[in-house]
Design a protein around this motif. Structure first.
Motif, PDB file in Angstrom:
ATOM      1  N   ARG A 215       0.849  -1.185   0.000  1.00 55.43           N
ATOM      2  CA  ARG A 215       0.000   0.000   0.000  1.00 55.43           C
ATOM      3  C   ARG A 215       0.881   1.231   0.000  1.00 55.43           C
ATOM      4  N   PRO A 216       0.496   2.290  -0.729  1.00 46.50           N
ATOM      5  CA  PRO A 216       1.339   3.489  -0.779  1.00 46.50           C
ATOM      6  C   PRO A 216       1.491   4.128   0.599  1.00 46.50           C
ATOM      7  N   GLU A 217       2.708   4.569   0.888  1.00 48.34           N
ATOM      8  CA  GLU A 217       3.053   5.263   2.124  1.00 48.34           C
ATOM      9  C   GLU A 217       3.029   4.367   3.359  1.00 48.34           C
ATOM     10  N   ARG A 218       2.856   3.041   3.175  1.00 52.43           N
ATOM     11  CA  ARG A 218       2.883   2.117   4.310  1.00 52.43           C
ATOM     12  C   ARG A 218       4.008   1.108   4.111  1.00 52.43           C
ATOM     13  N   SER A 219       4.487   0.537   5.198  1.00 55.30           N
ATOM     14  CA  SER A 219       5.656  -0.332   5.120  1.00 55.30           C
ATOM     15  C   SER A 219       5.616  -1.377   6.223  1.00 55.30           C
ATOM     16  N   THR A 220       6.606  -2.272   6.181  1.00 50.62           N
ATOM     17  CA  THR A 220       6.736  -3.269   7.240  1.00 50.62           C
ATOM     18  C   THR A 220       7.017  -2.605   8.586  1.00 50.62           C
ATOM     19  N   ALA A 221       7.696  -1.456   8.552  1.00 55.38           N
ATOM     20  CA  ALA A 221       7.986  -0.753   9.805  1.00 55.38           C
ATOM     21  C   ALA A 221       6.693  -0.336  10.503  1.00 55.38           C
ATOM     22  N   ASP A 222       5.692   0.073   9.743  1.00 54.07           N
ATOM     23  CA  ASP A 222       4.400   0.429  10.334  1.00 54.07           C
ATOM     24  C   ASP A 222       3.740  -0.790  10.966  1.00 54.07           C
ATOM     25  N   ALA A 223       3.814  -1.927  10.263  1.00 59.03           N
ATOM     26  CA  ALA A 223       3.241  -3.161  10.807  1.00 59.03           C
ATOM     27  C   ALA A 223       3.958  -3.569  12.092  1.00 59.03           C
ATOM     28  N   GLY A 224       5.283  -3.459  12.104  1.00 63.90           N
ATOM     29  CA  GLY A 224       6.046  -3.794  13.297  1.00 63.90           C
ATOM     30  C   GLY A 224       5.707  -2.888  14.475  1.00 63.90           C
ATOM     31  N   GLU A 225       5.544  -1.595  14.192  1.00 59.47           N
ATOM     32  CA  GLU A 225       5.205  -0.658  15.259  1.00 59.47           C
ATOM     33  C   GLU A 225       3.809  -0.931  15.819  1.00 59.47           C
ATOM     34  N   LYS A 226       2.874  -1.345  14.954  1.00 62.81           N
ATOM     35  CA  LYS A 226       1.537  -1.692  15.425  1.00 62.81           C
ATOM     36  C   LYS A 226       1.593  -2.932  16.330  1.00 62.81           C
TER      37      LYS A 226
END
Length: 554
Positions: free
Chosen positions: A155-166
């Protein structure tokens, strides 16, 4: 053919004569209208706006630009045709018509996986890629508006780092959930029901059906496709995401009091890998998992029995290359997983082994991107000690590489030739090479332990890059990312702001998806300085194209 495309073809417009500023503005305006219509539930208006976008000159031009500038631009399909010249690109725009369009089958390529199996990759022909990119422009605003809030893959502007932080937010507190359902969908891309996609994906049904039923060619034999969306198509990740969207809402509907009753249900998904947290193993096993199975069955999908399991947070679990585990003192730590570390070291070992006779400078050029990429990926988790361990292992590999090249020399001689002293640091793997202009340049191997650990700020769940209301949020977020990147110095950020985030040559947005660089307006050799006023940001390909145009022999 629409009026704008017809006018382009009849007026003799050239590829270099296209105003990409106007093209981008027109596409973004239509995408913003699609988002608004989707939010208001006006499905007929969404369909009409999608039709306008997919039949516009701007949409077609932007689609052709994407498929002729991405990494696969030189990879042909079954027809062995690629669009290289400006004339081929402008003709491609004129040829993109819905009426009479019939996609060719995909070229099947098998990509090896870590577990020894292979992943089938389907490569469409250039025209099919452009048509998919065109319809993706119209579909993505809908997908982003209706997507699950905690879906982060492709998805644009989203990454694995966002998933990890969640994951960290959902599990780090002392009162957080203790059990995690690790779910993996078996052959997700290959098994999605065609009937479900045709009935539920809000895009041109006739075109979508043609893509899904196009088949593939492997070893000169044509095979039909009865299920799944091909891995390799530009639009395929969005189709897969939209197939799985709704699971989070269904769980919230089925268990409306999950948070209130202390069951602490949270879901984090990246593509077809996802986790669901809960405070009871029995609840996850006997209530949540059956609900997930039921949801997937409607779409022709099943959970993988090998990879789906329920784990206590004290035991820890691997997700997206990290090991997430809460220790006895109640502290949750995210570290690079052992499997990910091993894969990284194996890759480094392969590079060194394949370049036994290479020059030291060339070996450094090959290793630095591998080291930098892996270190940046893990730069927001607890990885400082692991970075130091990797550096030590890399040093051992390089020492063996150097000693092997000179079997008749002593260790001191080998050390002085390949390992230098720089500042307070000894054993720096460095080489000096002579450039074409006679000057010398030193290349130094990157050390992962020099990578700073910076906490990642998760994207807001409702943020939509196609919604103008979120424009300021994403602009601020991207600027901060630039400052934290290896080349994101403050002066580059000021230059980026001065250029409104656009390439100085093609006036298209400068993003991480397209390689970019900085240049001096007045060259340093001619007296130019490093001041921000003397810098310009541009896409790498744009600058190269401009250089060839300026130096072409007429």
């Amino acid at each position: 053919m629409d009026a704008a495309t017809l006018a382009c073809a009849s007026s003799g417009m050239t590829w270099d004569g296209i105003s990409w500023v106007d093209v981008q503005r027109q596409v973004r305006r239509l995408q913003a209208r699609i988002v608004k219509a989707t939010q208001e539930g006006c499905h007929n208006r969404v369909k009409a706006l999608q039709w306008l976008l997919t039949h516009s000159f701007s949409g077609k031009a932007l689609a052709v630009k994407r498929v002729t500038e991405n990494k696969g631009k030189n990879t042909p399909g079954v027809d062995k045709i690629i669009w290289k010249t400006p004339m081929a690109k402008i003709n491609a725009i004129a040829s993109m018509k819905r009426r009479g369009y019939s996609p060719l089958p995909l070229r099947r390529v098998l990509i090896p996986k870590k577990n020894g199996k292979t992943r089938p990759l389907g490569i469409p022909v250039m025209k099919c890629r452009a048509m998919q990119a065109l319809h993706l422009l119209a579909l993505e605003p809908v997908a982003e508006t209706t997507a699950d809030p905690n879906s982060y893959g492709f998805r644009p502007e989203r990454s694995t780092a966002d998933a990890g932080e969640k994951c960290f937010i959902s599990l780090a507190r002392k009162v957080s959930a203790k059990w995690v359902l690790e779910a993996d969908i078996q052959g997700c891309f290959d098994n999605i029901s065609h009937d479900w996609m045709i009935a539920n994906i809000p895009t041109d049904k006739a075109i979508l059906k043609k893509w899904l039923k196009a088949g593939y060619v492997y070893q000169n034999e044509l095979f039909p496709t009865d299920a799944g969306t091909p891995q390799g198509g530009i639009i395929s990740p969005v189709l897969a995401n939209m197939t799985l969207d709704g699971l989070e809402a269904k769980l919230a509907e089925k268990f409306p009091k999950a948070m209130r009753r202390g069951l602490k249900m949270h879901m984090v998904r990246y593509a077809d890998d996802f986790i669901i947290t809960g405070n009871s193993k029995e609840w996850l096993e006997h209530e949540v998992k059956p609900a997930v199975v039921e949801f997937l069955a409607e779409r022709g999908l099943v959970l993988s029995p090998e990879k789906t399991k329920i784990t206590h947070i004290r035991e820890g679990f691997d997700f997206l290359g990290w090991n997430i585990r809460k220790h006895n003192n109640g502290t949750l730590l995210m570290r690079p997983s052992k499997a990910n570390i091993k894969a990284h070291l194996d890759k480094i070992r392969e590079v060194i082994k394949a370049n036994k006779a290479a020059k030291q400078a060339n070996l450094i050029r090959l290793l630095n991107p591998v080291l930098r990429g892996w270190a940046n990926y893990h730069s927001h988790v607890v990885a400082k000690e692991i970075f130091a361990q990797v550096d030590h292992n890399v040093w051992s590999m390089l020492w063996q590489w150097a000693v092997r090249r000179h079997p008749n020399k002593g260790a001191r001689w080998v050390k002085e030739k390949y390992f230098k002293t720089r500042g307070t640091r000894n054993w720096v793997f460095a080489a000096t090479e002579k450039k074409e202009d006679g000057t010398r340049r030193e290349l130094i191997l990157l050390q992962e332990s020099d990578t700073p650990i910076v906490r990642h700020i998760k994207i807001k769940a409702d943020a939509n890059p196609h919604d103008p209301q979120w424009g300021g949020y994403f602009e601020s977020r991207w600027g901060k990312k630039m400052l934290n990147s290896s080349r994101g110095r403050r002066k580059l950020y000021s230059v980026w702001l001065k250029q409104d985030g656009l390439c100085s040559i093609c006036q298209m947005p400068i993003t991480k998806s397209i390689p970019w660089d900085v240049r001096h307006i007045v060259k340093k050799a001619e007296g130019g300085s490093d001041a921000a006023s003397n810098l310009q940001l541009h896409h790498f390909n744009c600058r190269r194209s401009q250089y060839y145009a300026e130096n072409a022999v007429v």
